[in-house]
Motif scaffolding. Structure first.
Motif, PDB file in Angstrom:
ATOM      1  N   ALA A  11     -17.617  18.674   7.351  1.00 39.66           N
ATOM      2  CA  ALA A  11     -18.907  18.038   7.592  1.00 39.66           C
ATOM      3  C   ALA A  11     -18.706  16.528   7.565  1.00 39.66           C
ATOM      4  CB  ALA A  11     -19.900  18.468   6.514  1.00 39.66           C
ATOM      5  N   PRO A  12     -19.698  15.763   7.982  1.00 41.36           N
ATOM      6  CA  PRO A  12     -19.559  14.310   7.876  1.00 41.36           C
ATOM      7  C   PRO A  12     -19.285  13.916   6.416  1.00 41.36           C
ATOM      8  CG  PRO A  12     -21.450  14.866   9.228  1.00 41.36           C
ATOM      9  CD  PRO A  12     -20.965  16.142   8.603  1.00 41.36           C
ATOM     10  N   PRO A  13     -18.276  13.095   6.189  1.00 44.36           N
ATOM     11  CA  PRO A  13     -17.923  12.732   4.809  1.00 44.36           C
ATOM     12  C   PRO A  13     -19.100  12.200   3.988  1.00 44.36           C
ATOM     13  CG  PRO A  13     -16.225  11.991   6.302  1.00 44.36           C
ATOM     14  CD  PRO A  13     -17.356  12.508   7.160  1.00 44.36           C
ATOM     15  N   ALA A  14     -19.981  11.458   4.616  1.00 49.08           N
ATOM     16  CA  ALA A  14     -21.130  10.897   3.886  1.00 49.08           C
ATOM     17  C   ALA A  14     -22.109  11.970   3.429  1.00 49.08           C
ATOM     18  CB  ALA A  14     -21.851   9.882   4.770  1.00 49.08           C
ATOM     19  N   GLU A  15     -21.966  13.187   3.920  1.00 50.32           N
ATOM     20  CA  GLU A  15     -22.891  14.276   3.588  1.00 50.32           C
ATOM     21  C   GLU A  15     -22.358  15.235   2.521  1.00 50.32           C
ATOM     22  OE1 GLU A  15     -25.826  14.100   4.590  1.00 50.32           O
ATOM     23  OE2 GLU A  15     -25.709  12.833   6.372  1.00 50.32           O
ATOM     24  N   MET A  16     -21.192  14.954   1.986  1.00 53.74           N
ATOM     25  CA  MET A  16     -20.600  15.865   1.004  1.00 53.74           C
ATOM     26  C   MET A  16     -21.477  16.003  -0.246  1.00 53.74           C
ATOM     27  SD  MET A  16     -17.883  17.162   2.344  1.00 53.74           S
ATOM     28  CE  MET A  16     -16.698  17.688   1.113  1.00 53.74           C
ATOM     29  N   THR A  17     -22.060  14.917  -0.711  1.00 53.61           N
ATOM     30  CA  THR A  17     -22.932  14.997  -1.891  1.00 53.61           C
ATOM     31  C   THR A  17     -24.158  15.833  -1.595  1.00 53.61           C
ATOM     32  OG1 THR A  17     -22.144  12.883  -2.725  1.00 53.61           O
ATOM     33  CG2 THR A  17     -24.247  13.641  -3.574  1.00 53.61           C
ATOM     34  N   PHE A  18     -24.729  15.671  -0.401  1.00 50.68           N
ATOM     35  CA  PHE A  18     -25.883  16.468   0.019  1.00 50.68           C
ATOM     36  C   PHE A  18     -25.534  17.954  -0.014  1.00 50.68           C
ATOM     37  CE2 PHE A  18     -28.013  18.550   3.692  1.00 50.68           C
ATOM     38  CZ  PHE A  18     -29.315  18.547   3.195  1.00 50.68           C
ATOM     39  N   ILE A  19     -24.401  18.304   0.562  1.00 54.71           N
ATOM     40  CA  ILE A  19     -23.972  19.707   0.581  1.00 54.71           C
ATOM     41  C   ILE A  19     -23.801  20.226  -0.839  1.00 54.71           C
ATOM     42  CG2 ILE A  19     -22.038  21.245   1.168  1.00 54.71           C
ATOM     43  CD1 ILE A  19     -21.733  19.527   3.744  1.00 54.71           C
ATOM     44  N   ASN A  20     -23.176  19.441  -1.685  1.00 49.37           N
ATOM     45  CA  ASN A  20     -22.977  19.835  -3.080  1.00 49.37           C
ATOM     46  C   ASN A  20     -24.312  20.123  -3.761  1.00 49.37           C
ATOM     47  OD1 ASN A  20     -21.400  20.301  -5.450  1.00 49.37           O
ATOM     48  ND2 ASN A  20     -22.034  18.288  -6.182  1.00 49.37           N
ATOM     49  N   ARG A  21     -25.288  19.261  -3.550  1.00 50.95           N
ATOM     50  CA  ARG A  21     -26.595  19.446  -4.201  1.00 50.95           C
ATOM     51  C   ARG A  21     -27.318  20.677  -3.681  1.00 50.95           C
ATOM     52  NH1 ARG A  21     -28.272  13.098  -4.710  1.00 50.95           N
ATOM     53  NH2 ARG A  21     -26.795  12.695  -6.394  1.00 50.95           N
ATOM     54  N   ILE A  22     -27.221  20.939  -2.399  1.00 49.92           N
ATOM     55  CA  ILE A  22     -27.862  22.127  -1.840  1.00 49.92           C
ATOM     56  C   ILE A  22     -27.233  23.394  -2.432  1.00 49.92           C
ATOM     57  CG2 ILE A  22     -28.173  23.509   0.266  1.00 49.92           C
ATOM     58  CD1 ILE A  22     -30.048  21.077   0.080  1.00 49.92           C
ATOM     59  N   ILE A  23     -25.906  23.450  -2.444  1.00 47.35           N
ATOM     60  CA  ILE A  23     -25.228  24.642  -2.981  1.00 47.35           C
ATOM     61  C   ILE A  23     -25.498  24.779  -4.475  1.00 47.35           C
ATOM     62  CG2 ILE A  23     -22.986  25.758  -3.367  1.00 47.35           C
ATOM     63  CD1 ILE A  23     -23.969  25.889  -0.445  1.00 47.35           C
ATOM     64  N   GLU A  24     -25.534  23.672  -5.212  1.00 45.21           N
ATOM     65  CA  GLU A  24     -25.872  23.730  -6.634  1.00 45.21           C
ATOM     66  C   GLU A  24     -27.275  24.279  -6.833  1.00 45.21           C
ATOM     67  OE1 GLU A  24     -25.379  19.843  -8.327  1.00 45.21           O
ATOM     68  OE2 GLU A  24     -23.233  20.105  -8.630  1.00 45.21           O
ATOM     69  N   GLY A  25     -28.198  23.923  -5.925  1.00 45.86           N
ATOM     70  CA  GLY A  25     -29.565  24.427  -6.014  1.00 45.86           C
ATOM     71  C   GLY A  25     -29.652  25.929  -5.795  1.00 45.86           C
ATOM     72  N   CYS A  26     -28.672  26.482  -5.122  1.00 44.17           N
ATOM     73  CA  CYS A  26     -28.558  27.940  -4.923  1.00 44.17           C
ATOM     74  C   CYS A  26     -27.508  28.421  -5.912  1.00 44.17           C
ATOM     75  CB  CYS A  26     -28.133  28.258  -3.489  1.00 44.17           C
ATOM     76  SG  CYS A  26     -29.194  27.594  -2.216  1.00 44.17           S
ATOM     77  N   ASP A  27     -27.819  28.332  -7.192  1.00 48.57           N
ATOM     78  CA  ASP A  27     -26.803  28.432  -8.240  1.00 48.57           C
ATOM     79  C   ASP A  27     -25.984  29.712  -8.276  1.00 48.57           C
ATOM     80  OD1 ASP A  27     -29.260  28.738 -10.931  1.00 48.57           O
ATOM     81  OD2 ASP A  27     -28.747  30.104  -9.327  1.00 48.57           O
ATOM     82  N   TYR A  28     -26.329  30.704  -7.527  1.00 47.61           N
ATOM     83  CA  TYR A  28     -25.527  31.927  -7.542  1.00 47.61           C
ATOM     84  C   TYR A  28     -24.519  31.991  -6.392  1.00 47.61           C
ATOM     85  CZ  TYR A  28     -28.762  33.316  -3.913  1.00 47.61           C
ATOM     86  OH  TYR A  28     -29.508  33.356  -2.765  1.00 47.61           O
ATOM     87  N   LEU A  29     -24.526  31.001  -5.481  1.00 45.73           N
ATOM     88  CA  LEU A  29     -23.641  31.063  -4.320  1.00 45.73           C
ATOM     89  C   LEU A  29     -22.205  30.668  -4.626  1.00 45.73           C
ATOM     90  CD1 LEU A  29     -25.822  29.743  -1.365  1.00 45.73           C
ATOM     91  CD2 LEU A  29     -25.224  32.091  -1.946  1.00 45.73           C
ATOM     92  N   GLY A  30     -22.004  29.594  -5.342  1.00 47.79           N
ATOM     93  CA  GLY A  30     -20.644  29.147  -5.619  1.00 47.79           C
ATOM     94  C   GLY A  30     -20.611  27.691  -6.034  1.00 47.79           C
TER      95      GLY A  30
END
Length: 80
Positions: A11-30
């Motif tokens: 993904a765009p490097p500047a969006e890595m934090t965004f992706i991390n926060r989204i996946i963290e918000g879905c705490d059972y995914l990974g």
């Protein structure tokens, strides 16, 4: 070391934090880990049960996310 069940992506490097926060918000995914943050390469430590849904979430984001195979991700990161 790098499991086949994990979901690898680019993904765009500047969006890595965004992706991390989204996946963290879905705490059972990974858990998101950067493989090479400068190149926007990362992976989500998933299980066989959560890998499919994780891919769906990543591909539904309002940013370009490319799902990679483990081999593609390691090659792009220079970690054959």
């Amino acid at each position: 070391m790098f499991d086949e069940d994990w979901v690898y992506f680019q993904a765009p490097p500047a969006e890595m934090t965004f992706i991390n926060r989204i996946i963290e918000g879905c705490d059972y995914l990974g858990v998101v880990t950067a493989l090479d943050g400068r190149k926007g390469l990362g992976f989500v430590r998933t299980t066989k049960d959560t890998a499919g849904e994780t891919k769906e979430v990543l591909q539904s984001l309002p940013i370009p996310v490319r799902i990679l195979s483990r081999q593609e991700a390691l090659a792009a990161a220079g970690q054959q």
